[in-house]
Design an enzyme around this catalytic site. Structure first.
Site, PDB file in Angstrom:
ATOM      1  N   LYS A 286      61.075 -61.559 -47.521  1.00  0.00           N
ATOM      2  CA  LYS A 286      62.331 -60.941 -47.948  1.00  0.00           C
ATOM      3  C   LYS A 286      63.349 -62.031 -48.276  1.00  0.00           C
ATOM      4  O   LYS A 286      63.287 -63.117 -47.696  1.00  0.00           O
ATOM      5  CB  LYS A 286      62.910 -60.097 -46.793  1.00  0.00           C
ATOM      6  CG  LYS A 286      62.226 -58.772 -46.548  1.00  0.00           C
ATOM      7  CD  LYS A 286      62.962 -58.000 -45.452  1.00  0.00           C
ATOM      8  CE  LYS A 286      62.245 -56.709 -45.086  1.00  0.00           C
ATOM      9  NZ  LYS A 286      62.173 -55.723 -46.186  1.00  0.00           N
ATOM     10  N   ARG A 360      54.179 -48.692 -42.960  1.00  0.00           N
ATOM     11  CA  ARG A 360      53.175 -47.640 -43.200  1.00  0.00           C
ATOM     12  C   ARG A 360      51.827 -48.038 -42.610  1.00  0.00           C
ATOM     13  O   ARG A 360      51.024 -47.178 -42.256  1.00  0.00           O
ATOM     14  CB  ARG A 360      53.096 -47.343 -44.701  1.00  0.00           C
ATOM     15  CG  ARG A 360      52.703 -48.521 -45.530  1.00  0.00           C
ATOM     16  CD  ARG A 360      53.010 -48.313 -47.014  1.00  0.00           C
ATOM     17  NE  ARG A 360      54.427 -48.474 -47.319  1.00  0.00           N
ATOM     18  CZ  ARG A 360      54.958 -48.282 -48.522  1.00  0.00           C
ATOM     19  NH1 ARG A 360      54.193 -47.931 -49.545  1.00  0.00           N
ATOM     20  NH2 ARG A 360      56.243 -48.445 -48.728  1.00  0.00           N
TER      21      ARG A 360
HETATM   22  N1  BES Z   1      61.700 -52.240 -43.204  1.00  0.00           N
HETATM   23  C1  BES Z   1      61.605 -52.171 -44.609  1.00  0.00           C
HETATM   24  C2  BES Z   1      62.399 -51.020 -45.218  1.00  0.00           C
HETATM   25  C3  BES Z   1      63.897 -51.101 -45.120  1.00  0.00           C
HETATM   26  C4  BES Z   1      64.641 -51.521 -46.195  1.00  0.00           C
HETATM   27  C5  BES Z   1      64.559 -50.658 -43.991  1.00  0.00           C
HETATM   28  C6  BES Z   1      66.011 -51.538 -46.120  1.00  0.00           C
HETATM   29  C7  BES Z   1      65.936 -50.706 -43.918  1.00  0.00           C
HETATM   30  C8  BES Z   1      66.656 -51.128 -44.987  1.00  0.00           C
HETATM   31  C9  BES Z   1      60.142 -51.964 -45.036  1.00  0.00           C
HETATM   32  O1  BES Z   1      59.199 -52.528 -44.207  1.00  0.00           O
HETATM   33  C10 BES Z   1      59.995 -52.587 -46.389  1.00  0.00           C
HETATM   34  O2  BES Z   1      60.205 -53.756 -46.489  1.00  0.00           O
HETATM   35  N2  BES Z   1      59.680 -51.777 -47.379  1.00  0.00           N
HETATM   36  C11 BES Z   1      59.551 -52.248 -48.703  1.00  0.00           C
HETATM   37  C12 BES Z   1      58.377 -51.550 -49.323  1.00  0.00           C
HETATM   38  C13 BES Z   1      58.013 -52.080 -50.697  1.00  0.00           C
HETATM   39  C14 BES Z   1      57.440 -53.458 -50.577  1.00  0.00           C
HETATM   40  C15 BES Z   1      57.033 -51.136 -51.323  1.00  0.00           C
HETATM   41  C16 BES Z   1      60.817 -51.908 -49.475  1.00  0.00           C
HETATM   42  O3  BES Z   1      61.339 -50.811 -49.317  1.00  0.00           O
HETATM   43  O4  BES Z   1      61.299 -52.766 -50.213  1.00  0.00           O
HETATM   44 ZN    ZN Z   2      58.771 -54.558 -44.642  1.00  0.00          ZN
END
Ligand code: BES
Ligand code: ZN
Ligand code: ZN
Length: 506
Positions: A286, A360
């Site tokens: 990230k 997931r």
């Molecule tokens: N924990 C994050 C989702 C999240 C994003 C929670 C913002 C709280 C605030 C999750 O694990 C994630 O990173 N999801 C990705 C999925 C994507 C790679 C398909 C996302 O939402 O960017």
């Molecule tokens: Zn994530």
């Protein structure tokens, strides 16, 4: 927080501050007359002058004239606090009102206060009592355990530690109010537990820490607990949870909590919460801005712990199981990589396109275990997708599921708790976005409809169970709090889950 119903009349309350709701329109409220008389008509004058119309957020703080023989112990100060239109006085309005009253007490450094409960509208007195208790206890909570007692630049303000709630009605109704206050304080306490865990940083709230908290909670309130580490996870073929955890030195845990309130043969209600104690995305790293908020990626798990505490404290006459898969998602030479194909407890293989879609993966194994318990219904909650924040913002969670009736129940629990959710379509047409070239399915379905494809991924692991998923990425924490919350950990959707369990328990 000591929060209780007090059968004494409001003006006989033992605290230095009494908050009285003032409604707009012709009738300012039941307590008004006695309060106005005791304060030598000052509130009435203010009302006539237009200073106190009952509009939300309007307030008048009046010192009681000294030497009051009727109630020498009564409150020194009376806070007349706008409560808005009596027709719109519902549970969420009452929570907000109680939260504002607690903020006034905080500003005056008063550790104790009293609230008057009134129900001029459609909402019953017991519901208002519940909501006042929730609003007050949630408002008073602050995460302080990692600050020094003296503070750095200024000593922290005194928090409200005791709130009594008083009725303006006769005995029979008072008992109903008392019951509402009892339920509300248990719900808020459960939610505050979730907030405390959310607020703890990643170096404190590790998977082993969550497991320890779950064990202590089980001892405290009488739940059964089982904690699985790497050995049991391997035995159970929970390869997806293990794959996410393999990039971190912190061992994963799978937490199982059981509340046996129903008959032995009753199918349980299963709650599942994502307990990702820090998510930096793994190899699909990230960006740094705001990454510190990823300590909140265990909010779903925290809410399940809170809801299990509530189920036990309310002695709900149902069987409830709480499941929390817990792990970190980090980068190392051992971390899973984009392109890796991993196994799952259910047997399906998954092509990992993006290691940041880890929630997931750990949920897949937890849901597959939950399915094996042949539940009456299964609900998971997770900070799962950024796409959900784009779709519904910070006020509303997404709900998607296999059972329209269950989705409806969750929407109703959301409305009642003020932790609202809104359905997104889990239509079959979206499923093909998860098709993989080399495995059973991919862990991401591209940018379009990211919340829906994430739910489709989960669906692959629940079989024919009545199941619903709450995406809480936008609502579990934040910086634009409601009047009864503070910036940071909100504890959502603990009370939504609790209200759903209460409704199921009848
Ligand atoms: N924990 C994050 C989702 C999240 C994003 C929670 C913002 C709280 C605030 C999750 O694990 C994630 O990173 N999801 C990705 C999925 C994507 C790679 C398909 C996302 O939402 O960017
Ligand atoms: Zn994530
Ligand atoms: Zn995550």
């Amino acid at each position: 927080m000591n929060l209780h119903f007090d059968s004494r009349k409001p003006l006989d309350c033992p605290h230095a501050l009494l908050a009285v709701p003032v409604f707009s329109g012709a009738k300012p409220g039941h307590a008004w007359k006695a309060v106005d008389a005791r304060l030598n008509g000052i509130p009435g004058q203010a009302r006539d002058a237009g200073d106190l119309t009952g509009k939300d957020e309007q307030q008048l703080l009046v010192w009681r004239p000294s030497g009051d023989a009727d109630s020498p112990e009564g409150p020194q100060r009376v806070l007349l606090l706008g409560a808005g239109d009596p027709k719109e006085w519902d549970m969420e309005a009452a929570r907000g009102w109680a939260g504002r009253a607690v903020r006034v007490a905080e500003g005056l450094s008063l550790g104790k206060m009293a609230l008057v409960a009134e129900s001029p509208g459609k909402t019953s007195l017991s519901e208002i009592g519940q909501a006042l208790a929730e609003g007050a206890a949630l408002a008073a909570w602050e995460f302080r355990e990692l600050r020094t007692p003296e503070g750095y630049r200024q000593p922290p303000a005194r928090l409200v530690e005791e709130v009594s709630i008083h009725a303006t009605v006769g005995k029979g109704k008072g008992e109903r109010l008392e019951e509402g206050v009892r339920v509300g304080s248990i719900l808020a306490e459960g939610e505050n537990l979730a907030r405390t865990l959310q607020a703890r940083p990643g170096n404190v709230a590790t998977p082993t820490h969550l497991a320890q908290v779950a064990s202590d909670l089980a001892d405290e309130v009488g739940l059964e607990v089982e904690i699985w580490g790497p050995r049991e996870l391997k035995r159970e073929k929970m390869h997806a949870l293990l794959a996410v955890a393999q990039g971190s030195v912190q061992e994963p845990r799978f937490i199982i909590l059981r509340h046996r309130g129903g008959k032995k043969k009753d199918a349980p209600l299963v709650l599942v919460g994502k307990g990702l104690t820090f998510d930096n995305g793994g190899i699909s790293l990230k960006p740094p801005a705001g990454m510190e908020d990823m300590k909140y990626d265990m909010s779903g798990g925290a809410a399940v712990l809170g809801a299990m505490r509530i189920a036990a404290r309310l002695k709900l006459p149902t069987n409830v199981v709480g499941l929390i898969p817990s792990s970190e998602n980090l980068v190392s030479g051992a971390a899973m990589k984009p392109g890796d194909v991993i196994g799952t407890r259910a047997g399906l293989t998954v092509e990992v396109i993006n290691t940041d879609a880890e929630g997931r993966l750990i949920l897949a194994d937890a849901l597959s275990y939950g399915r094996s318990l042949t539940p009456a219904a299964m609900v998971d909650c997770a900070t799962l997708t950024g796409a959900c924040v784009v779709a519904l913002g910070n006020e509303t969670a997404a709900v998607l599921g296999t059972s329209p009736a269950l989705v409806k129940e969750l929407r109703a629990a959301g409305d009642r708790s003020g932790e609202r959710c809104w359905e997104l379509p889990l239509w079959e047409v979206y499923r093909k976005q998860l098709d993989s070239e080399c495995a059973d399915l991919k862990n991401v379905g591209g940018r379009p409809a990211g919340t829906i494809t994430a739910a489709h991924f989960l669906r692959a692991f629940v079989g024919d169970v009545d199941w619903a998923h709450l995406d809480i990425a936008g609502v579990a924490y934040g910086d634009s709090p409601r009047p009864y919350l503070r910036k940071g950990a909100y504890g959502l959707p603990t009370r939504l889950l609790a209200e759903w369990l209460l409704a199921r328990a009848g």
